[in-house]
Design a protein around this motif. Structure first.
Motif, PDB file in Angstrom:
ATOM      1  N   HIS A   1       0.920  -1.239   0.316  1.00  0.00           N
ATOM      2  CA  HIS A   1       0.049  -0.050  -0.071  1.00  0.00           C
ATOM      3  C   HIS A   1       0.989   1.194  -0.080  1.00  0.00           C
ATOM      4  O   HIS A   1       2.028   1.250   0.549  1.00  0.00           O
ATOM      5  CB  HIS A   1      -1.031  -0.010   0.940  1.00  0.00           C
TER       6      HIS A   1
ATOM      7  N   ASP B   1       5.540   2.435   7.256  1.00  0.00           N
ATOM      8  CA  ASP B   1       4.072   1.927   6.883  1.00  0.00           C
ATOM      9  C   ASP B   1       3.730   2.765   6.100  1.00  0.00           C
ATOM     10  O   ASP B   1       2.960   3.944   6.268  1.00  0.00           O
ATOM     11  CB  ASP B   1       3.206   1.691   8.256  1.00  0.00           C
ATOM     12  N   ASN B   2       3.768   2.559   4.861  1.00  0.00           N
ATOM     13  CA  ASN B   2       4.342   1.401   4.423  1.00  0.00           C
ATOM     14  C   ASN B   2       5.288   2.095   3.046  1.00  0.00           C
ATOM     15  O   ASN B   2       5.358   1.574   2.106  1.00  0.00           O
ATOM     16  CB  ASN B   2       3.455   0.341   3.753  1.00  0.00           C
TER      17      ASN B   2
ATOM     18  N   GLU C   1      -5.291   1.850   2.129  1.00  0.00           N
ATOM     19  CA  GLU C   1      -5.215   0.500   2.763  1.00  0.00           C
ATOM     20  C   GLU C   1      -5.516   0.809   4.486  1.00  0.00           C
ATOM     21  O   GLU C   1      -6.260  -0.027   4.827  1.00  0.00           O
ATOM     22  CB  GLU C   1      -3.803   0.063   2.757  1.00  0.00           C
ATOM     23  N   GLU C   2      -5.187   1.969   4.851  1.00  0.00           N
ATOM     24  CA  GLU C   2      -5.402   2.214   6.171  1.00  0.00           C
ATOM     25  C   GLU C   2      -6.623   2.341   6.637  1.00  0.00           C
ATOM     26  O   GLU C   2      -7.273   2.196   8.064  1.00  0.00           O
ATOM     27  CB  GLU C   2      -4.709   3.556   6.735  1.00  0.00           C
TER      28      GLU C   2
ATOM     29  N   ASP D   1       4.210  -5.318   4.180  1.00  0.00           N
ATOM     30  CA  ASP D   1       3.518  -4.281   4.913  1.00  0.00           C
ATOM     31  C   ASP D   1       3.659  -4.332   6.326  1.00  0.00           C
ATOM     32  O   ASP D   1       2.464  -4.418   7.081  1.00  0.00           O
ATOM     33  CB  ASP D   1       1.968  -4.002   4.299  1.00  0.00           C
TER      34      ASP D   1
ATOM     35  N   TYR E   1       8.228  -2.421  15.752  1.00  0.00           N
ATOM     36  CA  TYR E   1       7.137  -1.758  14.866  1.00  0.00           C
ATOM     37  C   TYR E   1       6.129  -1.157  15.312  1.00  0.00           C
ATOM     38  O   TYR E   1       5.664  -0.057  15.347  1.00  0.00           O
ATOM     39  CB  TYR E   1       6.955  -2.728  13.662  1.00  0.00           C
TER      40      TYR E   1
HETATM   41 ZN   LIG Z   1       0.554  -0.687   6.410  1.00  0.00          ZN
END
Ligand SMILES: [Zn+2]
Length: 520
Positions: free
Chosen positions: A303, A315-316, A349-350, A377, A448
């Motif tokens: 993404h 991200d990302n 995507e989020e 991702d 992360y």
């Molecule tokens: Zn992501």
């Protein structure tokens, strides 16, 4: 004969970890040798990472920076000689972040570390100065309703004050066993009490800010601490009229204690932003046409959008540059693939895998002829985990393709077959839900969840380029192998284990994207 031997070996690998041995055959493959040489000696990763993360910045859906990123990607692919296009799939509320300036101006002056949330209303070009007030612990929603007029003209603090701004690992390194345990018990008690306090208002985390602004609050002040030094998660605002700002755990604590002790601190907030109406949203798709089987597809996937507290570096951004660099390597050393190689840089995507879900809906001809899709991702780390996503024969083809990757580029890599089909988390799931062979190249975590995922600290300096380089090589080799494979991949599904209720496990359902988002 060869096949039998291979199945036997792969059979032994069915679960748990294993390491691949580098074969002579692999190092003799000129495509793979060239990919590795180029990426080792002439990697473009640092350059494209800086152009994207530093030059363009975060890529919130509907923001001008998201659009800039799509246009930048098209230009980059053009430089590589790869045809690319932006495919419109929907519309979103257009919004552009401006400055956030937050200062305490009384009882003393201190600039505070914080920023407005995404989609926060602005302070209309000026600074708003007002006292802070904390959501009180009242008996019930009726009592809260009576109290509500007190917020008029004030900034309302709606988050709990954290009892410690030190991450747990720091406590565990230096604290006595007793004090660590005591801290955790106190924090749990306090967190439960705060949840009750908010519930008793009769509102949710989503509706409370709206009730407060309707009652005349001049802004919402919160702290979504990410449990690491300096890291807060920055999501979207729920207010419609006044700004919502997030403040660091240190500065939130300062304001909270002063407010609680009756000192009535004042803060000055300037939040600039622009509403840009309804804007189109896109996926960027680039393509290296297949020569023998142009209507079969291998896809690289990541993404493109991000939250905007940092610059979306891990991200990302990292998944994005991995796939972009892999495409450059493929075009340079494997320009006439057997199957068509596509890359999908997905939008939104989020907010729920929207770009990839739209692509699956809009391109049945690609999804039903997909040889394999590789998505990355979950941060900057080396790929250490690949599962078969519930496909019964994935061990066979993924095992074969991975066997061509030199050992150095799959250090610590574990596989699990057949694995379980991913129901979400990232864009491969949009393809798995459609029964297509989408796989996740899952990486080592590098803290992360605490430090970079959706935080204000997700920036260029957190990228571990050695690991990202490793992943670009791995992704390029996997795409090459998937394209070359004489056989089509099987998407026969395994029988899923029973769920907790003892019912037969169900394959994740295909879901439609939100095609018009952020608008009321
Ligand atoms: Zn992501």
């Amino acid at each position: 004969m060869k096949k039998t031997t291979r199945s036997l070996i792969v059979g032994l690998m069915l679960s748990g970890s294993f390491s691949f041995a580098q074969t002579k055959e692999t190092s003799k493959d000129p495509v793979i040798a060239n990919i590795i040489k180029e990426e080792t000696e002439n990697s473009q990763l640092e350059k494209i990472a800086s152009e994207l993360m530093d030059g363009i910045g975060p890529r919130l859906v509907g923001s001008p920076q998201m659009q800039q990123a799509h246009d930048w990607a098209i230009a980059k692919y053009k430089e590589m000689g790869i045809p690319a296009r932006n495919e419109k799939w929907g519309e979103w509320r257009g919004w552009e972040r401006g400055v956030s300036h937050i200062d305490m101006v009384s009882p003393r002056v201190k600039s505070l570390e914080g920023m407005q949330l995404a989609w926060s209303p602005s302070t209309k070009g000026q600074a708003v100065i007002a006292e802070t007030i904390i959501i009180p612990d009242l008996a019930d929603s009726l009592a809260f309703k009576k109290w509500l007029p007190n917020v008029k003209g004030k900034f309302v603090m709606i988050s709990m004050n954290q009892p410690t701004g030190r991450p747990d690992y720091n406590w565990e390194e230096f604290g006595t066993k007793e004090s660590v345990e005591k801290m955790k018990v106190d924090r749990n008690t306090q967190t439960e009490a705060w949840t009750k306090r908010i519930n008793k208002t009769g509102y949710t985390a989503r509706t409370l800010p709206v009730a407060l602004e309707k009652a005349g609050a001049v802004g919402i002040v919160m702290c979504y601490w990410s449990k690491g030094f300096g890291a807060n998660k920055i999501f979207g605002a729920n207010t419609k009229i006044v700004p919502t700002i997030d403040i660091s755990v240190e500065d939130y604590g300062l304001l909270y204690r002063l407010t609680e002790s009756g000192i009535k601190p004042k803060i000055s907030v300037r939040a600039d932003s622009k509403e840009l109406g309804v804007v189109p949203t896109f996926n960027t798709i680039a393509e290296i046409k297949g020569t023998e089987k142009p209507n079969e597809y291998v896809m690289l996937s990541a993404h493109f959008d991000s939250w905007d507290g940092g610059t979306g570096a891990t991200d990302n951004g990292t998944g994005t540059i991995v796939m972009m660099e892999a495409m450059r390597l493929l075009k340079k050393f494997y320009p006439n693939p057997k199957r068509t190689i596509l890359v999908g840089h997905w939008g939104s995507e989020e907010q729920g895998l929207n770009g990839s879900r739209a692509f699956v809906e809009d391109h049945p001809e690609i999804v039903s002829n997909l040889q394999a899709l590789f998505n990355q991702d979950n941060g900057t780390g080396r790929v250490v985990n690949i599962t078969g996503q519930g496909y019964l024969h994935a061990y066979d083809y993924l095992g074969r393709w991975l066997s061509k990757v030199p050992a150095e580029y799959k250090k610590g890599l574990e596989t699990r077959f057949p694995g379980a089909p991913g129901g979400g988390g990232s864009d491969f799931a949009s393809f798995v839900a459609a029964g297509a062979p989408g796989f996740s190249l899952s990486s080592l975590n590098w803290s992360y969840g605490t430090y970079t995922w959706h935080t204000n600290r997700d920036t260029y300096d957190k990228i571990v380029f050695d690991d990202v380089r490793n992943n670009a090589i791995l992704a390029a080799i996997l795409a090459y192998q998937a394209s070359e494979d004489p056989a089509r991949t099987s998407t026969e599904k395994s029988v899923l284990p029973l769920n907790e209720k003892g019912e037969a496990g169900a394959w994740p359902a295909k879901r439609s994207p939100t095609r018009k988002g952020g608008l009321d």
